[in-house]
Design a protein around this motif. Structure first.
Motif, mmCIF file in Angstrom:
data_model
loop_
_atom_site.group_PDB
_atom_site.id
_atom_site.type_symbol
_atom_site.label_atom_id
_atom_site.label_comp_id
_atom_site.label_asym_id
_atom_site.label_seq_id
_atom_site.Cartn_x
_atom_site.Cartn_y
_atom_site.Cartn_z
ATOM 1 N N MET A 1 -21.115 41.755 -16.034
ATOM 2 C CA MET A 1 -21.177 43.008 -16.747
ATOM 3 C C MET A 1 -21.462 42.434 -18.162
ATOM 4 S SD MET A 1 -18.248 45.916 -17.404
ATOM 5 C CE MET A 1 -18.509 46.428 -15.854
ATOM 6 N N SER A 2 -22.347 43.085 -18.911
ATOM 7 C CA SER A 2 -22.629 42.624 -20.361
ATOM 8 C C SER A 2 -21.588 43.140 -21.259
ATOM 9 C CB SER A 2 -24.107 43.272 -20.807
ATOM 10 O OG SER A 2 -23.871 44.612 -21.232
ATOM 11 N N VAL A 3 -21.374 42.857 -22.466
ATOM 12 C CA VAL A 3 -20.477 42.995 -23.408
ATOM 13 C C VAL A 3 -20.663 44.597 -23.663
ATOM 14 C CG1 VAL A 3 -19.638 42.693 -25.601
ATOM 15 C CG2 VAL A 3 -20.096 40.740 -24.435
ATOM 16 N N ASP A 4 -21.831 44.842 -23.873
ATOM 17 C CA ASP A 4 -22.242 46.303 -24.353
ATOM 18 C C ASP A 4 -21.946 47.488 -23.198
ATOM 19 O OD1 ASP A 4 -23.290 45.855 -26.871
ATOM 20 O OD2 ASP A 4 -25.266 45.682 -26.106
ATOM 21 N N ALA A 6 -19.362 46.806 -20.883
ATOM 22 C CA ALA A 6 -18.127 46.921 -20.655
ATOM 23 C C ALA A 6 -17.174 47.764 -22.060
ATOM 24 C CB ALA A 6 -17.373 45.710 -20.974
ATOM 25 N N ALA A 7 -17.799 47.879 -23.206
ATOM 26 C CA ALA A 7 -17.609 48.411 -24.503
ATOM 27 C C ALA A 7 -17.864 50.078 -24.045
ATOM 28 C CB ALA A 7 -18.317 47.883 -25.481
ATOM 29 N N ILE A 8 -18.999 50.245 -23.614
ATOM 30 C CA ILE A 8 -19.500 51.505 -23.398
ATOM 31 C C ILE A 8 -18.349 52.105 -22.266
ATOM 32 C CG2 ILE A 8 -21.162 53.168 -22.233
ATOM 33 C CD1 ILE A 8 -23.089 50.751 -23.629
ATOM 34 N N GLU A 9 -18.224 51.429 -21.080
ATOM 35 C CA GLU A 9 -17.380 52.048 -20.228
ATOM 36 C C GLU A 9 -15.806 51.968 -20.567
ATOM 37 O OE1 GLU A 9 -18.358 49.856 -16.460
ATOM 38 O OE2 GLU A 9 -20.409 50.480 -16.406
ATOM 39 N N THR A 10 -15.466 51.293 -21.339
ATOM 40 C CA THR A 10 -14.093 51.784 -21.991
ATOM 41 C C THR A 10 -14.278 52.812 -23.028
ATOM 42 O OG1 THR A 10 -13.800 49.280 -22.099
ATOM 43 C CG2 THR A 10 -12.459 50.490 -23.669
ATOM 44 N N THR A 11 -15.028 53.094 -23.722
ATOM 45 C CA THR A 11 -15.043 54.124 -24.500
ATOM 46 C C THR A 11 -15.420 55.434 -23.403
ATOM 47 O OG1 THR A 11 -16.205 53.198 -26.357
ATOM 48 C CG2 THR A 11 -16.515 55.405 -26.051
ATOM 49 N N ASN A 12 -15.978 55.505 -22.510
ATOM 50 C CA ASN A 12 -16.092 56.661 -21.525
ATOM 51 C C ASN A 12 -14.676 56.902 -20.975
ATOM 52 O OD1 ASN A 12 -18.217 58.119 -20.058
ATOM 53 N ND2 ASN A 12 -17.185 57.518 -18.385
ATOM 54 N N ASN A 78 -22.529 54.367 -13.390
ATOM 55 C CA ASN A 78 -23.616 53.620 -13.517
ATOM 56 C C ASN A 78 -24.027 53.693 -14.923
ATOM 57 O OD1 ASN A 78 -25.975 52.354 -13.359
ATOM 58 N ND2 ASN A 78 -27.108 53.706 -12.070
ATOM 59 N N THR A 79 -24.159 52.341 -15.570
ATOM 60 C CA THR A 79 -24.503 52.479 -17.056
ATOM 61 C C THR A 79 -25.773 51.815 -17.300
ATOM 62 O OG1 THR A 79 -22.298 52.484 -17.360
ATOM 63 C CG2 THR A 79 -23.526 51.836 -19.130
ATOM 64 N N THR A 80 -26.728 52.383 -18.110
ATOM 65 C CA THR A 80 -27.935 51.773 -18.499
ATOM 66 C C THR A 80 -27.988 51.741 -19.973
ATOM 67 O OG1 THR A 80 -29.104 52.645 -16.587
ATOM 68 C CG2 THR A 80 -30.506 51.678 -18.318
ATOM 69 N N VAL A 81 -28.196 50.341 -20.504
ATOM 70 C CA VAL A 81 -28.003 50.191 -21.767
ATOM 71 C C VAL A 81 -29.715 49.878 -22.302
ATOM 72 C CG1 VAL A 81 -27.402 48.941 -23.896
ATOM 73 C CG2 VAL A 81 -25.812 49.293 -22.042
#
Length: 148
Positions: A1-4, A6-12, A78-81
């Protein structure tokens, strides 16, 4: 999992925790600021499109003030950056207080799309769209066949 990611899923997760705890200050922190060209937007299940940070935050204040209990269990995340934009889709499995008072509960499912923007303050929510998953007595979708 990328840093981005992980940060997005934490904010979510913080977004859903803010709803559960009725924390409007945290909700305000999570949402992006409107820009001169674009405004944040939100579609609650069954509601019309809300546009603009003040209208969106007002809707959350109204929901929080009128919700005695709510709990979210997120599945199928599911997260797409894509550069400075990220799209997170998930299923919200929701448990709320029912109409019969404190002793009753109601459950439901919502498919959500959350769009996040990278800002100097970190990832902020730009758009939330929740669509209810209709559930009948028969789960026709279980066997892949839907009746017309």
């Amino acid at each position: 999992m990328s840093v981005d990611t992980a940060a997005i899923e934490t904010t979510n997760q913080e977004f859903y925790t803010a709803i559960e705890s009725g924390d409007l200050d945290k909700m305000t922190e999570i949402w992006a600021e409107d820009t001169a060209d674009d405004q944040v937007s939100c579609v609650h299940p069954g509601w019309a499109l809300l546009t603009g940070r003040s209208e969106v935050l007002r809707s959350w204040a109204l929901i929080m003030a009128n919700t005695t209990y709510i709990q979210f269990v997120l599945t199928d995340v599911n997260t797409t950056v894509l550069g400075d934009v990220a799209v997170l889709t998930c299923v919200e499995n929701i448990l709320t207080a029912g109409d019969e008072g404190e002793a009753s509960f109601a459950a439901g499912k919502v498919v959500a799309s959350n769009v996040y923007l990278r800002t100097p303050q970190g990832w902020r929510l730009w758009m939330h769209h929740g669509s209810p998953v209709l559930q009948g007595d028969d789960d026709e979708e279980e066997d892949g066949e839907l009746e017309p």
